[in-house]
Motif scaffolding. Structure first.
Motif, PDB file in Angstrom:
ATOM      1  N   THR A  90      -3.894  16.944   5.424  1.00  0.00           N
ATOM      2  CA  THR A  90      -4.563  17.869   6.347  1.00  0.00           C
ATOM      3  C   THR A  90      -4.114  19.293   6.003  1.00  0.00           C
ATOM      4  OG1 THR A  90      -2.858  17.357   7.967  1.00  0.00           O
ATOM      5  CG2 THR A  90      -4.998  16.297   8.291  1.00  0.00           C
ATOM      6  N   SER A 134       0.620   5.697  -0.632  1.00  0.00           N
ATOM      7  CA  SER A 134      -0.124   6.907  -0.966  1.00  0.00           C
ATOM      8  C   SER A 134       0.335   7.409  -2.328  1.00  0.00           C
ATOM      9  CB  SER A 134       0.137   7.989   0.084  1.00  0.00           C
ATOM     10  OG  SER A 134      -0.170   7.493   1.361  1.00  0.00           O
ATOM     11  N   ILE A 177     -10.633  15.396  10.319  1.00  0.00           N
ATOM     12  CA  ILE A 177      -9.398  14.651  10.624  1.00  0.00           C
ATOM     13  C   ILE A 177      -8.555  14.442   9.372  1.00  0.00           C
ATOM     14  CG2 ILE A 177     -10.201  13.589  12.757  1.00  0.00           C
ATOM     15  CD1 ILE A 177     -10.630  11.028  11.181  1.00  0.00           C
ATOM     16  N   ILE A 212      -4.413   9.856  -1.232  1.00  0.00           N
ATOM     17  CA  ILE A 212      -3.512  10.359  -0.183  1.00  0.00           C
ATOM     18  C   ILE A 212      -4.329  11.114   0.852  1.00  0.00           C
ATOM     19  CG2 ILE A 212      -2.959  12.483  -1.478  1.00  0.00           C
ATOM     20  CD1 ILE A 212      -0.077  12.225  -0.226  1.00  0.00           C
ATOM     21  N   TRP A 213      -3.923  10.951   2.074  1.00  0.00           N
ATOM     22  CA  TRP A 213      -4.564  11.618   3.222  1.00  0.00           C
ATOM     23  C   TRP A 213      -3.795  12.903   3.477  1.00  0.00           C
ATOM     24  CZ3 TRP A 213      -6.020   8.343   8.131  1.00  0.00           C
ATOM     25  CH2 TRP A 213      -6.484   9.179   9.151  1.00  0.00           C
ATOM     26  N   ARG A 232       6.518   5.494  -6.152  1.00  0.00           N
ATOM     27  CA  ARG A 232       7.914   5.612  -5.729  1.00  0.00           C
ATOM     28  C   ARG A 232       8.313   4.375  -4.911  1.00  0.00           C
ATOM     29  NH1 ARG A 232       6.291   6.922  -0.797  1.00  0.00           N
ATOM     30  NH2 ARG A 232       4.436   8.189  -0.738  1.00  0.00           N
ATOM     31  N   ARG A 263       0.835  -1.201   0.000  1.00  0.00           N
ATOM     32  CA  ARG A 263       0.000   0.000   0.000  1.00  0.00           C
ATOM     33  C   ARG A 263       0.872   1.255   0.000  1.00  0.00           C
ATOM     34  NH1 ARG A 263      -1.525   4.325   1.709  1.00  0.00           N
ATOM     35  NH2 ARG A 263       0.213   4.338   3.171  1.00  0.00           N
TER      36      ARG A 263
HETATM   37  C1  LIG Z   1      -3.439  12.616   9.803  1.00  0.00           C
HETATM   38  C2  LIG Z   1      -2.533  12.691   8.596  1.00  0.00           C
HETATM   39  C3  LIG Z   1      -2.340  13.906   7.967  1.00  0.00           C
HETATM   40  C4  LIG Z   1      -1.498  14.010   6.857  1.00  0.00           C
HETATM   41  N1  LIG Z   1      -1.348  15.223   6.237  1.00  0.00           N
HETATM   42  C5  LIG Z   1      -0.562  15.311   5.144  1.00  0.00           C
HETATM   43  C6  LIG Z   1      -0.471  16.540   4.430  1.00  0.00           C
HETATM   44  O1  LIG Z   1      -1.112  17.528   4.752  1.00  0.00           O
HETATM   45  N2  LIG Z   1       0.350  16.585   3.356  1.00  0.00           N
HETATM   46  C7  LIG Z   1       1.074  15.486   2.951  1.00  0.00           C
HETATM   47  O2  LIG Z   1       1.815  15.576   1.957  1.00  0.00           O
HETATM   48  N3  LIG Z   1       0.981  14.310   3.605  1.00  0.00           N
HETATM   49  C8  LIG Z   1       0.176  14.190   4.672  1.00  0.00           C
HETATM   50  N4  LIG Z   1       0.070  13.002   5.332  1.00  0.00           N
HETATM   51  C9  LIG Z   1       0.944  11.861   4.917  1.00  0.00           C
HETATM   52  C10 LIG Z   1       0.459  11.169   3.657  1.00  0.00           C
HETATM   53  O3  LIG Z   1      -0.897  10.814   3.759  1.00  0.00           O
HETATM   54  C11 LIG Z   1       1.284   9.878   3.388  1.00  0.00           C
HETATM   55  O4  LIG Z   1       1.138   8.977   4.428  1.00  0.00           O
HETATM   56  C12 LIG Z   1       2.750  10.199   3.190  1.00  0.00           C
HETATM   57  O5  LIG Z   1       2.903  10.946   2.000  1.00  0.00           O
HETATM   58  C13 LIG Z   1       3.632   8.939   3.103  1.00  0.00           C
HETATM   59  O6  LIG Z   1       3.218   8.116   2.055  1.00  0.00           O
HETATM   60  P1  LIG Z   1       2.851   6.593   2.331  1.00  0.00           P
HETATM   61  O7  LIG Z   1       1.497   6.597   3.003  1.00  0.00           O
HETATM   62  O8  LIG Z   1       2.839   5.961   0.962  1.00  0.00           O
HETATM   63  O9  LIG Z   1       3.927   6.030   3.193  1.00  0.00           O
HETATM   64  C14 LIG Z   1      -0.799  12.854   6.388  1.00  0.00           C
HETATM   65  C15 LIG Z   1      -1.037  11.625   7.025  1.00  0.00           C
HETATM   66  C16 LIG Z   1      -1.894  11.539   8.113  1.00  0.00           C
HETATM   67  C17 LIG Z   1      -2.141  10.200   8.770  1.00  0.00           C
END
Ligand SMILES: Cc1cc2nc3c(=O)[nH]c(=O)nc-3n(C[C@H](O)[C@H](O)[C@H](O)COP(=O)(O)O)c2cc1C
Length: 185
Positions: free
Chosen positions: A136, A13, A158, A133-134, A171, A11
């Motif tokens: 905030t 993002s 959230i 992608i999540w 990547r 998995r």
């Molecule tokens: C609560 C929360 C808020 C997040 N906010 C951001 C954000 O505003 N910008 C961002 O680039 N990544 C944010 N992320 C991280 C990405 O969702 C993502 O996890 C990160 O880019 C790493 O990639 P991966 O999930 O493939 O490891 C957030 C993750 C969480 C759990």
């Protein structure tokens, strides 16, 4: 290794998201899967708003207005960046925690349950061949944005789940050394 565990290990993002996003029909079972999140006392402390198409432009305007409330001196580049943020994916799902008073379930547990549901939705989308992608950022904690989205006083954003179809390659995935984070007690 079984297929399900392999899926979880892969998995990832994705920030570059194109059309198509999951349709309303496809989203229904994804939301149902998300709502299998662990949830103390079954409070269902979550709700979700889908924002797609032209509504993303509308949301971007709210982001711009909120930025100007936070920082009246924000220049036009910063304003445009805020306004264009929702256009980074064909579908945004605003994940909301709805916190209520409960004798056994403190707010932290309700936020965690809503977070689990949000991650469940991301997993379900990826399991269905989509990507997301999540995110905030300041907009998530901004009362002007919360009001524009109709959140009640006991509700919090959230996250914004940006969903669509992966553009480009994934990547390289980091594989953490599990033993740095896990020990026997
Ligand atoms: C609560 C929360 C808020 C997040 N906010 C951001 C954000 O505003 N910008 C961002 O680039 N990544 C944010 N992320 C991280 C990405 O969702 C993502 O996890 C990160 O880019 C790493 O990639 P991966 O999930 O493939 O490891 C957030 C993750 C969480 C759990």
């Amino acid at each position: 290794m079984n297929e399900e565990l392999n899926f979880l290990l892969q998995r990832a993002s994705c920030a570059r998201l194109a059309e198509p996003a999951p349709s309303a029909e496809e989203l229904e079972p994804m939301f149902a899967a998300a709502m299998r999140a662990p949830d103390h006392a079954r409070l269902r402390p979550w709700r979700f708003l889908c924002v797609r198409g032209e509504r993303r432009v509308e949301l971007g305007q709210r982001f711009r207005e909120a930025l100007l409330v936070r920082d009246p001196a924000a220049d036009s580049a910063a304003q445009d960046k805020a306004a264009n943020a929702p256009l980074r994916a064909p579908l945004l799902v605003v994940a909301i925690a709805s916190i209520s008073e409960h004798p056994k379930v403190p707010p932290i547990e309700q936020r965690l349950a809503a977070g689990c549901a949000t991650y469940g939705l991301l997993l379900a989308a990826e399991a269905s061949g989509y990507a997301g992608i999540w995110r905030t950022g300041e907009v998530a904690f901004d009362r002007t944005v919360m009001n524009a989205l109709g959140l009640a006083a006991n509700e919090e954003i959230i996250g914004f789940l940006y969903l669509g179809t992966r553009e480009g390659d994934c990547r390289a995935l980091p594989r953490l050394a599990v033993d740095q984070y896990v020990a026997e007690w």
